[in-house]
Design a protein around this motif. Sequence first.
Motif, PDB file in Angstrom:
ATOM      1  N   UNK A 253       0.938  -1.351  -0.052  1.00  0.00           N
ATOM      2  CA  UNK A 253       0.161  -0.148  -0.057  1.00  0.00           C
ATOM      3  C   UNK A 253       0.693   1.369   0.082  1.00  0.00           C
ATOM      4  N   UNK A 254       1.967   1.357   0.697  1.00  0.00           N
ATOM      5  CA  UNK A 254       2.798   2.419   0.651  1.00  0.00           C
ATOM      6  C   UNK A 254       3.534   2.866  -0.424  1.00  0.00           C
ATOM      7  N   UNK A 255       3.630   1.859  -1.292  1.00  0.00           N
ATOM      8  CA  UNK A 255       4.204   1.919  -2.633  1.00  0.00           C
ATOM      9  C   UNK A 255       3.179   2.599  -3.622  1.00  0.00           C
ATOM     10  N   UNK A 256       2.034   2.142  -3.421  1.00  0.00           N
ATOM     11  CA  UNK A 256       1.176   2.370  -4.602  1.00  0.00           C
ATOM     12  C   UNK A 256       0.921   4.029  -4.512  1.00  0.00           C
ATOM     13  N   UNK A 257       1.283   4.808  -3.409  1.00  0.00           N
ATOM     14  CA  UNK A 257       0.788   6.169  -3.302  1.00  0.00           C
ATOM     15  C   UNK A 257       1.892   6.949  -4.158  1.00  0.00           C
ATOM     16  N   UNK A 258       3.090   6.246  -4.429  1.00  0.00           N
ATOM     17  CA  UNK A 258       4.304   7.020  -5.151  1.00  0.00           C
ATOM     18  C   UNK A 258       4.241   7.029  -6.772  1.00  0.00           C
ATOM     19  N   UNK A 259       4.822   7.857  -7.225  1.00  0.00           N
ATOM     20  CA  UNK A 259       5.009   7.970  -8.692  1.00  0.00           C
ATOM     21  C   UNK A 259       6.140   6.637  -9.104  1.00  0.00           C
ATOM     22  N   UNK A 260       6.202   6.265 -10.399  1.00  0.00           N
ATOM     23  CA  UNK A 260       6.863   5.172 -10.689  1.00  0.00           C
ATOM     24  C   UNK A 260       8.288   5.265 -10.176  1.00  0.00           C
ATOM     25  N   UNK A 261       8.987   6.707 -10.666  1.00  0.00           N
ATOM     26  CA  UNK A 261      10.379   6.841 -10.375  1.00  0.00           C
ATOM     27  C   UNK A 261      10.696   6.757  -8.898  1.00  0.00           C
ATOM     28  N   UNK A 262       9.861   7.348  -8.001  1.00  0.00           N
ATOM     29  CA  UNK A 262       9.978   7.393  -6.638  1.00  0.00           C
ATOM     30  C   UNK A 262       9.571   5.959  -5.990  1.00  0.00           C
ATOM     31  N   UNK A 263       8.831   5.181  -6.690  1.00  0.00           N
ATOM     32  CA  UNK A 263       8.417   3.737  -6.340  1.00  0.00           C
ATOM     33  C   UNK A 263       9.804   2.835  -6.480  1.00  0.00           C
ATOM     34  N   UNK A 264      10.322   3.115  -7.536  1.00  0.00           N
ATOM     35  CA  UNK A 264      11.849   2.398  -8.171  1.00  0.00           C
ATOM     36  C   UNK A 264      12.828   2.864  -7.059  1.00  0.00           C
ATOM     37  N   UNK A 265      12.962   3.703  -6.584  1.00  0.00           N
ATOM     38  CA  UNK A 265      13.999   4.399  -5.678  1.00  0.00           C
ATOM     39  C   UNK A 265      13.665   3.734  -4.465  1.00  0.00           C
ATOM     40  N   UNK A 278      14.425  -1.985 -11.077  1.00  0.00           N
ATOM     41  CA  UNK A 278      12.775  -2.075 -10.502  1.00  0.00           C
ATOM     42  C   UNK A 278      12.079  -1.553 -11.592  1.00  0.00           C
ATOM     43  N   UNK A 279      12.659  -0.097 -12.028  1.00  0.00           N
ATOM     44  CA  UNK A 279      11.924   0.763 -12.878  1.00  0.00           C
ATOM     45  C   UNK A 279      11.521  -0.228 -14.048  1.00  0.00           C
ATOM     46  N   UNK A 280      12.331  -1.070 -14.689  1.00  0.00           N
ATOM     47  CA  UNK A 280      12.038  -1.656 -15.844  1.00  0.00           C
ATOM     48  C   UNK A 280      10.831  -2.873 -15.663  1.00  0.00           C
ATOM     49  N   UNK A 281      10.805  -3.426 -14.307  1.00  0.00           N
ATOM     50  CA  UNK A 281       9.712  -4.179 -13.929  1.00  0.00           C
ATOM     51  C   UNK A 281       8.354  -3.510 -13.729  1.00  0.00           C
TER      52      UNK A 281
END
Length: 285
Positions: A253-265, A278-281
């Motif tokens: 749930x915590x990751x779902x609120x982030x933009x793709x780049x922020x999630x990857x980081x 991670x970004x590629x996935x």
Amino acid sequence: MESQTNRQTATGQLFVVATPIGNLGDITFRAVEVLKNVDLIAAEDTRTSRKLLQHCGISTPMMALHEHNEEQAAKKLLSRLLQGESIALISDAGTPLISDPGYHLVRKLRSEGIRITPIPGASSVLAGLCAAGLPTDHFRFEGFLPRSGSSRTTALQRLAASNETNVILESPHRLLKSLKDLMPLLEEQRELVVARELTKLHEEFVSGSAGRLIEHFSERAPRGEIVLMIGPALPKNRGDITDSEIHSLLETEAMQTLAPSARAKAVARELGISKSRVYDLITGQ
């Protein structure tokens, strides 16, 4: 929502003033000016603070505010502030509220619309970090570790698993115990730094593995106030992290609120792998 400044009319204000952690020369010009001009100084220990005030030529009256009287003192201070007086809050050393009393006072005064003004300055946490050579882009302040029981075990395990630099305050007679408790939980090459007597004559930084620090301080008993810093967990072998594990973390749930780049980081930092993988996935590449 009404701001503090809108309520700030006839009432006074509280200044939260940082004081030196050792070297008295580290007090700021602004801090001295404030302490000279307020109506009252609330100090954690008036005997300790009196030495600093005398050094700076400050004769402002003081009253004690510590963990055992904070609730009662807050009521007295609020009354004086509502009468238009100005008050400064200081701790024994460093920045108030950082592992020191004052949180309940500040919270109560803010709820009453009293203006709170920070006067920044010395902090053992930041002083230790800036000279330790450990990553500082992300760090966590742990404060003092629990002394025993399950809460201590949980705290130590959290430190061992952390992927950011962690900062702990320690006393000299408990340092070795903490290092020995941490040693079996940390990777052999995990870097730790002990900063001792910061800003004082015998300031010392000692870095290395938990084993090396245990050896060092077993031969040389530590003295003075101590900041113990633990570097991030060492990156895992990328081959040990499966795509399935990465997806599981991405779907929290915590990751779902982030933009793709922020999630990857965030996921890359958590798992010790490259952000690009991670970004590629995420993007399906």
